[in-house]
Design an enzyme around this catalytic site. Structure first.
Site, PDB file in Angstrom:
ATOM      1  N   GLY A  59       0.537  -4.970   0.909  1.00 29.07           N
ATOM      2  CA  GLY A  59      -0.648  -5.031   0.063  1.00 29.07           C
ATOM      3  C   GLY A  59      -0.378  -5.714  -1.278  1.00 29.07           C
TER       4      GLY A  59
ATOM      5  N   GLU B 212      -0.725  -9.292  -0.587  1.00 27.71           N
ATOM      6  CA  GLU B 212      -2.167  -9.529  -0.368  1.00 27.71           C
ATOM      7  C   GLU B 212      -2.928  -9.536  -1.702  1.00 27.71           C
ATOM      8  OE1 GLU B 212      -2.083  -6.309   2.569  1.00 27.71           O
ATOM      9  OE2 GLU B 212      -3.246  -7.592   3.888  1.00 27.71           O
TER      10      GLU B 212
ATOM     11  N   ALA C  61       0.866  -1.169   0.000  1.00 25.80           N
ATOM     12  CA  ALA C  61       0.000   0.000   0.000  1.00 25.80           C
ATOM     13  C   ALA C  61       0.908   1.226   0.000  1.00 25.80           C
ATOM     14  CB  ALA C  61      -0.890  -0.018   1.234  1.00 25.80           C
TER      15      ALA C  61
ATOM     16  N   GLU D  55       4.453  -5.039   7.404  1.00 29.33           N
ATOM     17  CA  GLU D  55       3.658  -4.002   8.078  1.00 29.33           C
ATOM     18  C   GLU D  55       4.080  -3.726   9.510  1.00 29.33           C
ATOM     19  OE1 GLU D  55       2.430  -6.350   6.150  1.00 29.33           O
ATOM     20  OE2 GLU D  55       0.925  -5.525   4.791  1.00 29.33           O
TER      21      GLU D  55
HETATM   22  N1  DAK Z   1       4.600   3.182  -0.876  1.00 28.40           N
HETATM   23  C1  DAK Z   1       4.982   4.347  -1.429  1.00 28.40           C
HETATM   24  N2  DAK Z   1       6.137   4.484  -2.102  1.00 28.40           N
HETATM   25  C2  DAK Z   1       6.940   3.416  -2.205  1.00 28.40           C
HETATM   26  C3  DAK Z   1       6.603   2.162  -1.628  1.00 28.40           C
HETATM   27  C4  DAK Z   1       5.361   2.063  -0.938  1.00 28.40           C
HETATM   28  N3  DAK Z   1       4.916   0.933  -0.397  1.00 28.40           N
HETATM   29  N4  DAK Z   1       7.604   1.298  -1.888  1.00 28.40           N
HETATM   30  C5  DAK Z   1       8.525   1.982  -2.587  1.00 28.40           C
HETATM   31  N5  DAK Z   1       8.135   3.249  -2.778  1.00 28.40           N
HETATM   32  C6  DAK Z   1       8.856   4.312  -3.488  1.00 28.40           C
HETATM   33  C7  DAK Z   1      10.034   4.801  -2.667  1.00 28.40           C
HETATM   34  O1  DAK Z   1       9.617   5.754  -1.726  1.00 28.40           O
HETATM   35  C8  DAK Z   1      10.904   5.414  -3.753  1.00 28.40           C
HETATM   36  O2  DAK Z   1      10.368   6.661  -4.103  1.00 28.40           O
HETATM   37  P1  DAK Z   1      11.354   7.939  -4.396  1.00 28.40           P
HETATM   38  O3  DAK Z   1      12.151   8.097  -3.145  1.00 28.40           O
HETATM   39  O4  DAK Z   1      12.184   7.492  -5.577  1.00 28.40           O
HETATM   40  O5  DAK Z   1      10.400   9.066  -4.689  1.00 28.40           O
HETATM   41  C9  DAK Z   1      10.654   4.482  -4.940  1.00 28.40           C
HETATM   42  O6  DAK Z   1       9.433   3.781  -4.666  1.00 28.40           O
HETATM   43  C10 DAK Z   1      11.760   3.445  -5.101  1.00 28.40           C
HETATM   44  O7  DAK Z   1      11.927   2.760  -3.851  1.00 28.40           O
HETATM   45  P2  DAK Z   1      13.339   2.617  -3.117  1.00 28.40           P
HETATM   46  O8  DAK Z   1      14.237   3.766  -3.467  1.00 28.40           O
HETATM   47  O9  DAK Z   1      13.059   2.391  -1.687  1.00 28.40           O
HETATM   48  O10 DAK Z   1      13.897   1.308  -3.811  1.00 28.40           O
HETATM   49  P3  DAK Z   1      14.920   0.232  -3.194  1.00 28.40           P
HETATM   50  O11 DAK Z   1      15.327  -0.629  -4.327  1.00 28.40           O
HETATM   51  O12 DAK Z   1      15.982   0.914  -2.383  1.00 28.40           O
HETATM   52  O13 DAK Z   1      14.044  -0.617  -2.161  1.00 28.40           O
HETATM   53  C11 DAK Z   1      12.025  -1.805  -1.422  1.00 28.40           C
HETATM   54  C12 DAK Z   1      12.945  -1.392  -2.621  1.00 28.40           C
HETATM   55  C13 DAK Z   1      10.802  -2.476  -1.982  1.00 28.40           C
HETATM   56  C14 DAK Z   1      12.800  -2.804  -0.531  1.00 28.40           C
HETATM   57  C15 DAK Z   1      11.687  -0.548  -0.612  1.00 28.40           C
HETATM   58  O14 DAK Z   1      11.158   0.446  -1.510  1.00 28.40           O
HETATM   59  C16 DAK Z   1      10.676  -0.774   0.441  1.00 28.40           C
HETATM   60  O15 DAK Z   1      10.996  -1.329   1.505  1.00 28.40           O
HETATM   61  N6  DAK Z   1       9.441  -0.337   0.191  1.00 28.40           N
HETATM   62  C17 DAK Z   1       8.386  -0.413   1.166  1.00 28.40           C
HETATM   63  C18 DAK Z   1       7.869  -1.814   1.242  1.00 28.40           C
HETATM   64  C19 DAK Z   1       6.823  -1.953   2.280  1.00 28.40           C
HETATM   65  O16 DAK Z   1       7.019  -1.697   3.492  1.00 28.40           O
HETATM   66  N7  DAK Z   1       5.626  -2.344   1.836  1.00 28.40           N
HETATM   67  C20 DAK Z   1       4.524  -2.544   2.712  1.00 28.40           C
HETATM   68  C21 DAK Z   1       3.724  -1.297   2.740  1.00 28.40           C
HETATM   69  S1  DAK Z   1       2.533  -1.373   4.023  1.00 28.40           S
HETATM   70  C22 DAK Z   1      -4.264  -1.077   6.128  1.00 28.40           C
HETATM   71  C23 DAK Z   1      -4.341  -1.046   4.770  1.00 28.40           C
HETATM   72  C24 DAK Z   1      -3.344  -1.567   4.012  1.00 28.40           C
HETATM   73  C25 DAK Z   1      -2.232  -2.081   4.598  1.00 28.40           C
HETATM   74  C26 DAK Z   1      -2.160  -2.115   5.967  1.00 28.40           C
HETATM   75  C27 DAK Z   1      -3.160  -1.630   6.712  1.00 28.40           C
HETATM   76  N8  DAK Z   1      -5.257  -0.486   6.898  1.00 28.40           N
HETATM   77  C28 DAK Z   1      -5.788   0.766   6.501  1.00 28.40           C
HETATM   78  C29 DAK Z   1      -5.580  -1.063   8.167  1.00 28.40           C
HETATM   79  C30 DAK Z   1      -1.135  -2.483   3.815  1.00 28.40           C
HETATM   80  C31 DAK Z   1       0.068  -2.039   4.193  1.00 28.40           C
HETATM   81  C32 DAK Z   1       1.224  -2.122   3.340  1.00 28.40           C
HETATM   82  O17 DAK Z   1       1.210  -2.654   2.261  1.00 28.40           O
END
Ligand code: DAK
Length: 262
Positions: free
Chosen positions: A115, A118, A70, A138
Site C-alpha cells: 500500500g 500504491e 497496509a 502482497e
Molecule cells: N503492517 C503492520 N506493521 C508493520 C508493517 C506492516 N505493513 N511493516 C512493518 N511493521 C512493523 C513490524 O511488525 C515491527 O513492529 P514491532 O514488531 O516492532 O511491534 C515494526 O514495524 C518494525 O518492522 P521490522 O522489525 O519488521 O523491521 P525490519 O527492519 O526488520 O524490516 C521491513 C523492515 C519493511 C522489510 C519489514 O517490516 C516488512 O517486511 N514489513 C512488511 C512489508 C509488507 O509486506 N508490506 C505489504 C503489506 S500488504 C487489500 C487492501 C490493501 C492491500 C492489499 C489488499 N484488500 C483489502 C483487498 C495492501 C496490502 C499491503 O500493503
C-alpha cells in the site's frame, strides 16, 4: 492544525510553496491502517474545499520508511466482506489523491511497500532517497495489491515491470526504481523532503487552474486516441474561459511575472 480536527496518524504542515502531509506511525513503519486512510480522506477534503490549492507533498516519519504497506496486523483478521470494504475505501482515498487539483509529490524516504508503493504511485511525482526500497510483496502474504496497484502500477511502469514486481513480490532499490520509471529522481538519503519542497517551489509558480486541467487530461488517458484528443481539446478550450490564460499570455508579452488566481 486546527482546521483538520484532531489527527492521530498524520501531521500536516503548511510551507510557503506546499502542504506537507506526513504519515506518522513510525513504530509500525508508517503502515496504513483504517485511521490513516480516514484522516487522509478528511485532510484531502479540507484542502480541496478550502483552497488555494498548493502542491501537496506526502512523506513518512523517520528515515526508515515512507509507508511499509497496509497494516498487516489490522488486515489479518478481516472477513472477505471487510477486506472488500477496506480495499474499496483505500482505492477511493487514493483516487481522491490522484484527482487532487494541485501537483502531488511523494517524498519517499525509505520502504515503500505494498500500500505504500500504491500511495506513491497515486501521486504525480516521486522523489526517492537513496535508501528507498520499493515492492508489492502482497502475494507473499496470500493476497494481491488492493489499493489500485494492479491497475495503476502498469500505467506507471508498463505491464512487464508491473507483472515482475507484483508476481515476484521482490524488492527493488531506488536506482532500479529510477531505471524503470517508477521514480522521477533519486537524491541522497535524508534529502527527499527537501528535494520535494524544491520541486514544489518551481511548480507553484504555474497557473493552478491550468495545472488542474492538465492533470485531468493526462489521467484521462484514453486507449482510443481520438477520444483522448477530444478530451485534450475540451480542456484546452476551458483554459480560455479562465482569467489565467489572459494573464499568463499578457504577462509573457509584457515581460513580467504572471499573477495567477490562487
Ligand atoms: N503492517 C503492520 N506493521 C508493520 C508493517 C506492516 N505493513 N511493516 C512493518 N511493521 C512493523 C513490524 O511488525 C515491527 O513492529 P514491532 O514488531 O516492532 O511491534 C515494526 O514495524 C518494525 O518492522 P521490522 O522489525 O519488521 O523491521 P525490519 O527492519 O526488520 O524490516 C521491513 C523492515 C519493511 C522489510 C519489514 O517490516 C516488512 O517486511 N514489513 C512488511 C512489508 C509488507 O509486506 N508490506 C505489504 C503489506 S500488504 C487489500 C487492501 C490493501 C492491500 C492489499 C489488499 N484488500 C483489502 C483487498 C495492501 C496490502 C499491503 O500493503
Amino acid at each position: 492544525m486546527e482546521r483538520f480536527g484532531q489527527l492521530q496518524t498524520l501531521t500536516v504542515t503548511q510551507e510557503d510553496q506546499a502542504t506537507v502531509i506526513t504519515v506518522a506511525r513510525p513504530k509500525a513503519l508508517n503502515a496504513l491502517n483504517q485511521a490513516v486512510l480516514a484522516e487522509l480522506d478528511k485532510v484531502l477534503d479540507v484542502l480541496i474545499a478550502d483552497g488555494p490549492v498548493k502542491p501537496l507533498i506526502i512523506t513518512g516519519e523517520g528515515s526508515k520508511a515512507f509507508v511499509a504497506g497496509a497494516d498487516i496486523a489490522e488486515m489479518a483478521g478481516m472477513t472477505p466482506e471487510e477486506a472488500r470494504k477496506f480495499s474499496r475505501y483505500g482505492q477511493k482515498v487514493f483516487s481522491k489523491l490522484e484527482a487532487f487539483p494541485g501537483v502531488t509529490i511523494a517524498a519517499i524516504n525509505g520502504y515503500a511497500l505494498g500500500g505504500g508503493n500504491e500511495l506513491a504511485i497515486a501521486c504525480d511525482v516521486r522523489i526517492a532517497a537513496g535508501n528507498a526500497r520499493f515492492g508489492q510483496p502482497e502475494v507473499g502474504l496470500g493476497i494481491i495489491p488492493g489499493f489500485g496497484g494492479t491497475q495503476r502500477l502498469a500505467r506507471v511502469v508498463g505491464m512487464a515491470n508491473a507483472l515482475d514486481l507484483i508476481l515476484s513480490g521482490r524488492m527493488i532499490d531506488a536506482q532500479a526504481a529510477l531505471r524503470i520509471g517508477l521514480v522521477h529522481k533519486v537524491i541522497d538519503e535524508g534529502k527527499a523532503l527537501e528535494e520535494a519542497l524544491n520541486y514544489a517551489k518551481t511548480v507553484v509558480k504555474n497557473s493552478p487552474f491550468a495545472v488542474a486541467q492538465a492533470k485531468k487530461a493526462v489521467y484521462g488517458l484514453d486507449p482510443d486516441l481520438d477520444k483522448g484528443m477530444e478530451l485534450e481539446a475540451d480542456l484546452f478550450a476551458k483554459c480560455f474561459q479562465h482569467p489565467d490564460q489572459k494573464e499568463g499570455m499578457t504577462a509573457f508579452l509584457e515581460k513580467r511575472k504572471a499573477a495567477f488566481q490562487r
